[in-house]
Write an enzyme that holds these catalytic residues in place. Structure first.
Site, PDB file in Angstrom:
ATOM      1  N   HIS A 123       0.841  -1.209   0.000  1.00 10.02           N
ATOM      2  CA  HIS A 123       0.000   0.000   0.000  1.00 10.02           C
ATOM      3  C   HIS A 123       0.874   1.257   0.000  1.00 10.02           C
ATOM      4  CE1 HIS A 123      -2.916   3.015   1.259  1.00 10.02           C
ATOM      5  NE2 HIS A 123      -2.300   3.182   2.406  1.00 10.02           N
ATOM      6  N   HIS A 171       3.359   7.747   5.220  1.00  9.27           N
ATOM      7  CA  HIS A 171       2.120   8.422   5.629  1.00  9.27           C
ATOM      8  C   HIS A 171       1.345   7.706   6.740  1.00  9.27           C
ATOM      9  CE1 HIS A 171       0.042   5.704   2.765  1.00  9.27           C
ATOM     10  NE2 HIS A 171      -1.042   5.971   3.466  1.00  9.27           N
ATOM     11  N   ASP A 172       1.573   6.407   6.930  1.00  7.84           N
ATOM     12  CA  ASP A 172       0.852   5.691   7.992  1.00  7.84           C
ATOM     13  C   ASP A 172       1.753   5.304   9.161  1.00  7.84           C
ATOM     14  OD1 ASP A 172      -1.798   5.647   7.006  1.00  7.84           O
ATOM     15  OD2 ASP A 172      -1.330   3.995   5.646  1.00  7.84           O
ATOM     16  N   GLU A 197       0.540   6.809  12.567  1.00  7.15           N
ATOM     17  CA  GLU A 197      -0.761   6.257  12.943  1.00  7.15           C
ATOM     18  C   GLU A 197      -0.693   4.772  13.310  1.00  7.15           C
ATOM     19  OE1 GLU A 197      -3.686   8.385  10.476  1.00  7.15           O
ATOM     20  OE2 GLU A 197      -4.719   6.456  10.430  1.00  7.15           O
ATOM     21  N   ASP A 198       0.076   4.003  12.560  1.00  4.74           N
ATOM     22  CA  ASP A 198       0.028   2.545  12.716  1.00  4.74           C
ATOM     23  C   ASP A 198       1.259   1.925  13.354  1.00  4.74           C
ATOM     24  OD1 ASP A 198      -2.385   2.655  11.422  1.00  4.74           O
ATOM     25  OD2 ASP A 198      -1.611   2.011   9.482  1.00  4.74           O
ATOM     26  N   ASP A 202      -3.844   8.080  -1.314  1.00  9.04           N
ATOM     27  CA  ASP A 202      -4.209   7.093  -0.284  1.00  9.04           C
ATOM     28  C   ASP A 202      -5.618   6.556  -0.544  1.00  9.04           C
ATOM     29  OD1 ASP A 202      -3.863   5.661   2.136  1.00  9.04           O
ATOM     30  OD2 ASP A 202      -4.811   7.256   3.300  1.00  9.04           O
TER      31      ASP A 202
HETATM   32 ZN    ZN Z   1      -2.722   4.714   3.865  1.00  4.16          ZN
END
Ligand code: ZN
Length: 192
Positions: free
Chosen positions: A45, A71-72, A75-76, A132
């Site tokens: 991704h 980009h994640d 967050e992740d 995204d």
């Molecule tokens: Zn994403």
């Protein structure tokens, strides 16, 4: 006459920084898989989003491609803004933070805020946002989460369009791809 060096020193430096980000993201997301039936490695991704971003660029912007790869990661993967400044730079860290949801909020609230905040994002952050959503719609087409019924899949597609509709400066190239996927998915997941 001296031979022309290709890539130039600065192009080579950009390439090295981009690969560094790709490897960093792959390591940070190593245990993560996509939600779809095929459970692809999450890095697929990230690479897809970065490629879409680079396709949309009209002039070189290596930091934006790097931020797309990352980009994640806040967050992740528990990475902090300070980590990104140390590992990359201030510009990359700011871009990543601009596309990071506040995970302390409930999911529905986060989704509502994405719609509300979309028009206020910088033009560069908007490119990542749109890329995204394209990647997520493509996944919904080829490998939707098995546990999601048609209604839930449709809800996701409708919500993604609401976020994208708020972007004030979307890349025409990416917008065309988003519109195509959005139309195809609405047909695939009809309103019940
Ligand atoms: Zn994403």
């Amino acid at each position: 006459m001296a031979p022309t060096l290709f890539p130039t020193a600065s192009q080579l430096e950009s390439l090295q920084r981009i690969l560094h980000a790709a490897q960093y993201a792959a390591a940070k997301h190593a245990q993560q898989r996509r939600k779809g039936a095929t459970a692809e490695p999450y890095v697929n991704h990230l690479l897809e989003v970065a490629r879409l971003v680079s396709d949309a660029l009209e002039e070189p912007d290596p930091n934006l491609v790097i931020a797309a790869l990352l980009h994640d990661v806040v967050e992740d993967a528990g990475v902090t803004r300070a980590d990104l400044v140390t590992e990359f730079n201030e510009d990359v860290a700011s871009l990543v933070m601009e596309v990071t949801d506040d995970k302390s909020l409930p999911k529905q609230e986060r989704k509502r805020l994405q719609v509300e905040h979309a028009p206020h994002k910088t033009v560069r952050a908007q490119v990542i946002k749109l890329a995204d959503k394209i990647s997520n719609l493509r996944a919904m087409l080829v490998s939707p989460p098995e546990s999601w019924d048609v209604r839930r899949r449709r809800e996701y597609v409708v919500w993604a369009e609401q976020v994208v509709a708020g972007l004030t400066a979307p890349s025409p190239l990416l917008m065309k791809e988003f519109r195509r996927l959005h139309a195809e998915l609405l047909e695939l997941f009809p309103e019940s």
